[in-house]
Design a protein around this motif. Structure first.
Motif, PDB file in Angstrom:
ATOM      1  N   LYS A  95       7.906  -1.068   5.780  1.00  0.00           N
ATOM      2  CA  LYS A  95       7.403  -1.871   6.271  1.00  0.00           C
ATOM      3  C   LYS A  95       7.461  -3.168   7.044  1.00  0.00           C
ATOM      4  O   LYS A  95       8.383  -4.040   7.037  1.00  0.00           O
ATOM      5  N   SER A 100      11.464  -4.755   3.674  1.00  0.00           N
ATOM      6  CA  SER A 100      11.079  -5.266   3.312  1.00  0.00           C
ATOM      7  C   SER A 100      13.074  -5.367   2.797  1.00  0.00           C
ATOM      8  O   SER A 100      13.496  -3.965   2.399  1.00  0.00           O
ATOM      9  N   ASN A 216       5.891   1.012  -7.431  1.00  0.00           N
ATOM     10  CA  ASN A 216       4.818  -0.510  -8.931  1.00  0.00           C
ATOM     11  C   ASN A 216       3.988   0.380  -9.731  1.00  0.00           C
ATOM     12  O   ASN A 216       2.515   0.269  -9.983  1.00  0.00           O
ATOM     13  N   ASP A 227       0.098  -0.074  -1.953  1.00  0.00           N
ATOM     14  CA  ASP A 227       0.912  -0.155  -3.256  1.00  0.00           C
ATOM     15  C   ASP A 227       1.878  -0.311  -2.426  1.00  0.00           C
ATOM     16  O   ASP A 227       2.503  -0.281  -1.249  1.00  0.00           O
ATOM     17  N   TRP A 228       3.421  -0.266  -3.329  1.00  0.00           N
ATOM     18  CA  TRP A 228       4.700  -0.321  -2.810  1.00  0.00           C
ATOM     19  C   TRP A 228       4.823   1.000  -1.888  1.00  0.00           C
ATOM     20  O   TRP A 228       6.261   0.925  -2.730  1.00  0.00           O
ATOM     21  N   THR A 231       9.390   2.310  -1.426  1.00  0.00           N
ATOM     22  CA  THR A 231       9.557   2.642  -2.297  1.00  0.00           C
ATOM     23  C   THR A 231       9.779   3.593  -3.143  1.00  0.00           C
ATOM     24  O   THR A 231       8.276   3.868  -3.900  1.00  0.00           O
TER      25      THR A 231
END
Length: 578
Positions: A95, A100, A216, A227-228, A231
């Motif tokens: 991101k 991040s 998530n 969404d994340w 990760t």
């Protein structure tokens, strides 16, 4: 009956924790005209070395006791450090250009962006820890236990420590002995890719087969854009697709690996951990790991980012956390009052007090800004930092628990404009290389003397300085009991749902806090109930002089039985000592 909130021993420490959240990537950056979605070379980046003794002294003078160094741990990024065996991540799993700080790529080293000499980056951070301690300040570090970056390697783990995921059986979607969850038989697909398959951005080719579950709690191979997706979820022995059953006997391998991470940083001088998204990790893990760490580091502090008030007590009593975020509680209540919602009422603060008064108000960390929330001065929140003055007084004096501010909050930072991956939404970006203009004016080219601030910004910082030192110096704030005055004043002049008043007191010190949330000046009259007068040995027929610790002006009433009258300025507050 007066409420002593665990009698006179309401505090957990011998001083109130004042935490300054400092995003290292942005703190020391001096580039003024940053390019939208610019690279590190174009926009610059703060370094550990920028946080000099002068900077630390400037922060300490504000009243700060602890500095949360945010974004320190090595994380996903599109910036290429191949010369140091740290190639860039595929931009489709990052991101922003910078990435991040919560997409951890290696728990055992620090972000290369933050070092002058990349090959000495750990030593530069260690030197910052030592500088911080030398100034009498404590170090807070993020611990991100729920997820890591898609490109997590763990290759720099200390000798004898098995890298996370290295021994997983990837043919199983779930196993208590796996460190990750897998979507067997499917390849991960980034939501940044379009359906034609020919639109991959430039950068290294990233493949993940089988796909891992997303951070998530998304157990599919193609997570969404919101969404994340950068990760992957870590496995603490919870079978999410099998009724969320926890397999913790025997203890899953990941628990020991995360203990090793925490122990490593504690051994390197970290004094406290701000633990990210703790509710996404089993409560049993925290109940196991925190006491285990404190056997060796008894002064270590654990702070939980948490958003469910129904489980607060469990995370204190069973999870062994020292402090919890008070976001869904005091922050939300104060924000509605700051924004002057027509239905906002100080009764919301009363509800927070009632929920937290039975022994754990002292465990709550209060704030009005952090990296997840919008800036007070932004057009998305108050638009004017002074509208939050009354709220900040309450957040700071409500209990002995910690108070936190985000760098730039004290000098009117509005977080204006889109920066790249981050839109113009009132938040300071955590994904992009950029600058924080108001903070740069306080930084003043490394002098850290605030000479570049305008008069309004200087006045705001002076207010924060005065308030935070009051919180640290006054016994009643650290150790005192709490007594709310709304019930005995609901009929009184000025109490119209926008005025809040309470007492903090010990046997030696008494403070009356009065806050006006209305955007107009008004007359307020506060009556002290008979039980308060009797407890303090005051006569309603006699006068009383009170001193406002913020303005250093006196208020006098000739007869306590007639109440304490005062003119309270718009969105202002008094801390009256008597």
């Amino acid at each position: 009956m007066l409420d002593f909130e665990n009698s006179t021993n309401e505090h957990l420490t011998d001083h109130k924790l004042i935490i300054y959240q400092l995003f290292v990537r942005l703190f020391g950056n001096t580039t003024e005209m940053c390019k939208h979605n610019g690279s590190l070379e174009e926009n610059g980046c703060g370094k550990f070395n920028d946080i000099s003794v002068k900077a630390l002294n400037g922060i300490k003078k504000l009243g700060v006791s602890h500095i949360w160094y945010m974004g320190v741990i090595e994380h996903a990024t599109t910036t290429d450090y191949s010369a140091f065996d740290l190639p860039a991540d595929d931009p489709n799993i990052v991101k922003g250009r910078a990435g991040s700080p919560y997409a951890v790529r290696n728990y055992y080293n620090v972000d290369p962006d933050l070092a002058v000499s990349v090959d000495q980056r750990f030593e530069e951070f260690k030197a910052l820890i030592e500088r911080t301690h030398a100034q009498g300040l404590k170090v807070v570090l993020d611990f991100v236990p729920n997820h890591v970056s898609r490109n997590y390697s763990g290759k720099e783990a200390p000798s004898g420590i098995v890298a996370i995921g290295a021994e997983d059986n990837t043919s199983k979607s779930f196993s208590p002995t796996n460190d990750f969850y897998y979507v067997t038989g499917e390849a991960f697909r980034s939501p940044l890719l379009k359906s034609d398959g020919n639109d991959r951005q430039e950068g290294p080719v990233f493949e993940e087969i089988p796909a891992k579950a997303t951070g998530n709690d998304v157990f599919v191979a193609n997570p969404g854009l919101h969404d994340w997706f950068d990760t992957v979820k870590l496995n603490y022995g919870v079978d999410y697709l099998g009724g969320r059953k926890l397999y913790d006997d025997p203890i899953p391998p990941l628990w020991y690996k995360m203990y090793d991470v925490l122990q490593y940083w504690a051994a390197n001088g970290v004094d406290a951990f701000r633990c990210d998204m703790v509710e996404m990790v089993p409560l049993a893990f925290w109940g196991w790991v925190i006491p285990k760490l404190k056997e060796h580091y008894p002064e270590l502090i654990f702070i939980a980012e948490i958003y469910n008030p129904t489980v607060y007590r469990a995370y204190i009593e069973e999870g062994n956390f020292d402090y919890l975020y008070d976001k869904v509680g005091l922050y939300d209540s104060l924000r509605r009052l700051i924004e002057d919602h027509h239905d906002a009422h100080v009764d919301d603060i009363t509800k927070v007090w009632k929920h937290q008064c039975n022994g754990f108000s002292k465990h709550m960390l209060r704030f009005l800004e952090n990296h997840d929330e919008q800036r007070i001065a932004s057009r998305f929140f108050a638009g004017n930092p002074w509208f939050a003055k009354a709220a900040m007084v309450i957040a700071t004096t409500f209990s002995s628990g910690p108070v936190m501010l985000y760098f730039g909050q004290e000098i009117d930072e509005p977080a204006a404009g889109a920066t790249g991956y981050s839109n113009d939404d009132g938040r300071t970006t955590i994904y992009d290389y950029t600058a924080v203009p108001n903070h740069q004016r306080w930084m003043n080219g490394g002098a850290f003397d605030g000479a570049g601030l305008d008069e309004n910004e200087k006045a705001l910082r002076k207010f924060y300085n005065r308030l935070l030192w009051i919180a640290r110096d006054q016994e009643a704030v650290l150790q005192g009991a709490f007594f709310e005055l709304l019930q005995g004043n609901s009929w009184s002049e000025g109490f119209n749902g926008k005025t809040y008043a309470f007492l903090r007191y010990t046997q030696r010190e008494r403070l009356l806090i009065v806050a006006n949330f209305e955007r107009r000046n008004k007359q307020v009259r506060v009556f002290l109930p008979d039980e308060v007068l009797n407890y303090f040995g005051l006569d309603k027929h006699e006068g009383l002089e009170l001193r406002d610790l913020l303005s250093e002006k006196n208020i006098y009433t000739s007869r306590l039985g007639d109440g304490i009258a005062m003119q309270v300025v718009s969105t202002d507050a008094f801390i009256l000592k008597f």
